[in-house]
Design a protein around this motif. Structure first.
Motif, PDB file in Angstrom:
ATOM      1  N   VAL A 117       0.842  -1.203   0.000  1.00 44.22           N
ATOM      2  CA  VAL A 117       0.000   0.000   0.000  1.00 44.22           C
ATOM      3  C   VAL A 117       0.876   1.252   0.000  1.00 44.22           C
ATOM      4  O   VAL A 117       0.591   2.214  -0.730  1.00 44.22           O
ATOM      5  CB  VAL A 117      -0.963  -0.016   1.216  1.00 44.22           C
ATOM      6  N   VAL A 121       0.895   4.177  -2.877  1.00 43.91           N
ATOM      7  CA  VAL A 121       0.642   5.581  -2.519  1.00 43.91           C
ATOM      8  C   VAL A 121       1.789   6.459  -2.991  1.00 43.91           C
ATOM      9  O   VAL A 121       1.566   7.539  -3.554  1.00 43.91           O
ATOM     10  CB  VAL A 121       0.406   5.718  -0.997  1.00 43.91           C
ATOM     11  N   ARG A 125       1.463   9.424  -5.744  1.00 46.88           N
ATOM     12  CA  ARG A 125       1.834  10.801  -5.397  1.00 46.88           C
ATOM     13  C   ARG A 125       2.867  11.353  -6.367  1.00 46.88           C
ATOM     14  O   ARG A 125       2.829  12.516  -6.740  1.00 46.88           O
ATOM     15  CB  ARG A 125       2.385  10.866  -3.970  1.00 46.88           C
TER      16      ARG A 125
END
Length: 151
Positions: A117, A121, A125
């Motif tokens: 995860v 992320v 980003r």
């Protein structure tokens, strides 16, 4: 047609042969229920992913008999499980106890999922960063113009 019937019959007979059949007599229904629960909870040491109830290996047959004998001797479920763990290790338990030897087993999947995860992320980003939307400086515009003139 006869050949197909023969093949189906052979598969059917093989499936009957594969399922273990124990004919143990119990003093009461409670002992029978305990036996069934224990042989479903304990893993066969030979078969990697089968419990004692489903395995047809000789060691599973012997261990089912051992569980039956221990129940008739009046041993508790904990005593039977402790005996099996002492003899075969935590491997015989489908749900091993949480200790320093099994931390990775219990918490490893959660840690790997968390790392996955975090990586997703970070990638998202990075892709959504506003660097592409930032206007060029005068110096960058001049460099681009110089490059275009050369071609």
């Amino acid at each position: 047609m006869r050949f197909l019937t023969l093949i189906i019959s052979l598969f059917w007979l093989a499936s009957i042969q594969a399922s273990p059949i124990d004919t143990y007599e119990f003093r009461n229904e409670v002992d029978k229920t305990r036996y069934q629960a224990l042989v479903k909870e304990l893993r066969c040491p030979k078969c990697q992913n089968q419990n004692l109830a489903d395995s047809n290996s000789q060691i599973a047959v012997d261990l089912r008999e051992q569980v039956y004998v221990m129940i008739n001797e009046g041993k508790s479920d904990k005593e039977i499980v402790d005996y099996m763990v002492a003899r075969y290790g935590d491997f015989v338990l489908y749900r091993p106890k949480v200790n320093e030897m099994t931390y990775i087993l219990w918490f490893g999947p959660a840690v790997i999922l968390l790392i996955g995860v975090l990586v997703v992320v970070m990638i998202l980003r990075k892709k959504a960063s506003p660097q592409a939307d930032k206007p060029m400086s005068a110096e960058q515009k001049q460099q681009l113009a110089d490059i275009l003139k050369e071609e």
